[in-house]
Design a protein around this motif. Structure first.
Motif, mmCIF file in Angstrom:
data_model
loop_
_atom_site.group_PDB
_atom_site.id
_atom_site.type_symbol
_atom_site.label_atom_id
_atom_site.label_comp_id
_atom_site.label_asym_id
_atom_site.label_seq_id
_atom_site.Cartn_x
_atom_site.Cartn_y
_atom_site.Cartn_z
ATOM 1 N N ARG A 1 10.416 23.165 37.350
ATOM 2 C CA ARG A 1 11.117 22.569 38.486
ATOM 3 C C ARG A 1 10.243 21.457 39.048
ATOM 4 N N THR A 2 9.908 20.534 38.178
ATOM 5 C CA THR A 2 9.043 19.436 38.591
ATOM 6 C C THR A 2 9.866 18.391 39.321
ATOM 7 N N THR A 3 9.273 17.832 40.347
ATOM 8 C CA THR A 3 9.973 16.774 41.058
ATOM 9 C C THR A 3 9.892 15.515 40.210
ATOM 10 N N PRO A 4 11.008 14.815 40.072
ATOM 11 C CA PRO A 4 10.916 13.544 39.350
ATOM 12 C C PRO A 4 10.154 12.549 40.203
ATOM 13 N N SER A 5 9.142 11.959 39.648
ATOM 14 C CA SER A 5 8.379 11.004 40.446
ATOM 15 C C SER A 5 9.094 9.664 40.404
ATOM 16 N N LEU B 1 4.871 19.102 45.864
ATOM 17 C CA LEU B 1 6.321 19.009 45.985
ATOM 18 C C LEU B 1 6.947 19.781 44.830
ATOM 19 N N VAL B 2 7.914 20.609 45.146
ATOM 20 C CA VAL B 2 8.595 21.372 44.111
ATOM 21 C C VAL B 2 10.086 21.049 44.183
ATOM 22 N N ASN B 3 10.684 20.922 43.003
ATOM 23 C CA ASN B 3 12.110 20.618 42.948
ATOM 24 C C ASN B 3 12.906 21.887 43.198
ATOM 25 N N LYS B 4 13.765 21.850 44.198
ATOM 26 C CA LYS B 4 14.537 23.044 44.523
ATOM 27 C C LYS B 4 15.832 23.123 43.718
ATOM 28 N N LYS C 1 4.723 27.981 41.125
ATOM 29 C CA LYS C 1 5.816 27.470 41.964
ATOM 30 C C LYS C 1 6.882 26.755 41.146
ATOM 31 N N GLU C 2 6.458 26.105 40.081
ATOM 32 C CA GLU C 2 7.375 25.209 39.379
ATOM 33 C C GLU C 2 8.062 25.836 38.176
ATOM 34 N N VAL C 3 7.352 26.742 37.512
ATOM 35 C CA VAL C 3 7.868 27.195 36.222
ATOM 36 C C VAL C 3 8.817 28.374 36.400
ATOM 37 N N ASP C 4 9.932 28.260 35.746
ATOM 38 C CA ASP C 4 10.942 29.331 35.751
ATOM 39 C C ASP C 4 10.604 30.290 34.613
#
Lengths: 362, 262
Positions: free
Chosen positions: A185-189, B122-125, B223-226
């Motif tokens: 769930r990486t944020t796209p930079s 920052l983590v993508n929700k 936090k990021e990896v599912d």
């Protein structure tokens, strides 16, 4: 006796091997006496003297280190579930321990034990995984297949041992990355459409250096050209002046070829001492280049004449041509005034350069 | 009395309220950043117009977005030093609002990863749609490498010794001693860059001779990896059902439950 010996032998215990591994040092210390007694049963039959054969002890330590080394090298093999090598090395260590008499060797045995225990723990960990056991090697093979490994085609540099041969396409990692991305769930930079600038400013140090260096270079470049110009103009001026004086000399000679021209009268400028010095200087060039000659008249006074004319004083010329003579003329303001008075010079024979045109028309 | 008058004077000229105990606090803040109390916060907010606060929040959002490009945790000290500056007395409020912006506008979440040194990531929700990826750029090969390492660690129960990682990578034609055409210095990438980005933890194993290291997941990976998606992919290449890896499946399920609850 035996007690004191043990005391003194504690020294070797403080060697690096024992120090590095606190656990090994500790268990070696106590295990020597009681805990491992059954394993060391043979020792009771030995005499005190046998305890301390340095060569034997060295040999024993060497064997222990070899064993430890081989276990560390083959760690992955030993860990494999189908492998029984751990039991083998433990038996080997037991065999070695029969001969252990001193703490130092016992410390090595303990060090090995730590290693073996660690391996045992990891083997146990593998058992704990109820369900399928995960094998990284098999996983790697599966990944290679996923990444598009062509096992039929030989890679250019497939000289590695063990690794499965085959051709791995260029975009293999990209392909894997693309598939793996949805696990992150990486944020796209974000990126700037017209390129980006670095988030951190570059160190300004370089710029300062560059500015400092540039002027130095330019100054260096200017200096030589300036000097060159000065030299050139100076030389030209001297050459012109010498030619101008030669012109005077020749015109005086053509005006009156028979009468000799007195050197002093010719060079002396009654209005300026410095002009006189300059004239002497310039005339010396004429003499050097053979455009003019200096000879003495009947009164032993120096006279000047042009070279190419037929000289009225043959003996002087003969002398001059056979051997070139040099002399230094010194003149001071006082002697300059004397010369003006004695020769009665009223006007310069060589006029100043700025009135050259007037003199030339004479 | 005279002190009172002086304080009153500053109040009117700079519109700042000084209480005797607050003066002491101000001195402390120069040495180390202290969390302002809620009353201080309220007073700080009262002094500013909503537009001023909004502007500061926007600046912080932009700063974090740019900093996030490198995927290295962003230190609170940097945010305060470069953007917040004199607004630091209302710092918690600004971060709270910035986080709200990230969630509402971008679908991100600002996560504090290092409570001791106060660093954020920052983590993508948003849920990734595999058929319509949010990022149009082609997959970055480094992600593939990272995935391999993280999945090996995960499947091996959370921690692996360094040689396990290198042996696996070697089979994938990535050798730690050689320069890889896509990853360059692999050893540096794995043990330094991934560690700095907090994807990996690379620690010395105590009491080992010679030195040995082990890898764990870093905070960012957590936090990021599912984990479930990771397990699904690993199972897919093995041509097995995810449930056959009982332990990992349980862990992935637990992580899923945990993230949906938060």
């Amino acid at each position: 006796m035996s007690e004191t010996r043990r005391r003194t032998n504690r020294g070797p215990l403080e060697n690096p091997e024992a120090q590095r591994n606190g656990v090994a040092g500790h268990s070696g210390d106590t295990g020597d006496e009681d805990e491992d007694a059954p394993r060391a049963a043979g020792s009771s039959g030995m005499t005190e003297e046998d305890d301390d054969d340095p060569a034997e002890r060295r040999q024993l330590r060497h064997q222990y280190r070899e064993l430890i080394n081989s276990v560390q090298q083959n760690r992955e093999d030993i860990l494999s579930p189908t492998n029984n090598k751990l039991t083998e090395v433990l038996e080997e260590a037991n065999r070695l321990f029969v001969n252990v008499r001193q703490t130092r060797e016992a410390a090595l045995d303990a060090q090995f034990l730590v290693l073996a225990t660690d391996l045992g723990k990891e083997k146990a960990n593998q058992l704990h995984a109820d369900g399928s056991a995960f094998d990284p090697s098999a996983y790697a093979e599966h990944l290679l297949s996923f990444m598009g490994l062509n096992r039929l085609e030989e890679a250019e540099d497939s000289d590695e041992e063990g690794a499965s041969s085959g051709y791995l396409p260029q975009d293999a990692w990209r392909k894997l990355a693309k598939r793996a991305e949805n696990c992150f769930r990486t944020t796209p930079s974000f990126h700037f459409m017209l390129g980006s600038f670095l988030a951190e400013p570059p160190p300004p140090r370089q710029r300062v250096e560059r500015q400092r260096r540039a002027p130095v270079k330019e100054a260096k470049r200017i200096m030589p050209t300036q000097l060159k110009k000065m030299e050139e103009s100076h030389q030209e001026a001297t050459e012109k002046e010498v030619e101008r004086i030669l012109g005077y000399l020749q015109s005086y000679h053509t005006d009156d070829p028979t009468s000799p021209i007195s050197y002093y009268e010719f060079v002396t400028d009654p209005t300026s001492f410095s002009r006189t010095v300059e004239n002497i200087f310039h005339v010396s060039f004429l003499i050097r280049d053979g455009m003019a000659k200096i000879y003495q008249d009947r009164d032993k006074l120096p006279c000047i004449g042009t070279k190419d004319m037929s000289s009225p004083v043959p003996e002087g010329e003969a002398e001059g041509s056979s051997s070139r003579q040099q002399c230094v003329i010194s003149i001071s303001p006082r002697s300059w005034k004397e010369i003006i008075e004695v020769f009665g010079i009223k006007e310069p024979m060589i006029s100043a350069p700025n009135s050259a045109t007037f003199a030339g028309s004479q | 009395m005279s002190q009172k008058r002086r304080l009153a004077g500053t109040q009117s000229s700079q519109s700042r309220v000084f209480m005797p105990n607050e003066v002491v606090m101000e001195e402390d803040e120069d040495v180390s950043f202290t969390q302002p109390s809620s009353s201080q916060l309220q007073r700080g907010l009262d002094r500013l117009t909503p537009a001023q606060v909004d502007r500061k929040v926007a600046e912080v959002v932009q700063f974090i977005l740019i900093k996030d490009q490198k995927k290295v945790p962003i230190k609170r000290a940097d945010i305060v030093k470069n953007v917040i500056k004199e607004y630091k007395n209302i710092y918690p409020e600004i971060i709270k609002r910035a986080n709200m912006k990230f969630e509402k506008v971008f679908g991100f979440q600002l996560v504090e990863v290092d409570p001791k040194n106060h660093a954020y990531i920052l983590v993508n929700k948003l849920e990734q749609n595999p058929r319509q990826p949010a990022v149009m750029s082609p997959g970055h090969p480094k992600t593939g490498l990272l995935f391999v390492i993280l999945s090996v660690i995960f499947m091996k129960g959370g921690v692996v010794k360094e040689p396990v990682v290198w042996n696996t990578l070697k089979k994938l034609r990535v050798d730690q001693g050689e320069k890889h055409e896509e990853f360059g210095d692999v050893k540096k990438l794995v043990t330094e860059e991934f560690v700095r980005q907090r994807y990996l933890e690379y620690t010395r194993i105590p009491h080992t001779e010679p030195l040995e290291h082990e890898f764990r997941w870093g905070v960012r990976a957590e936090k990021e990896v599912d984990k479930m998606k990771m397990l699904e992919f690993v199972s897919q290449v093995h041509d097995q059902e995810p449930q056959t890896w009982t332990k990992q499946y349980k862990e992935a399920m637990a992580a899923k439950g945990g993230s949906s609850r938060s």
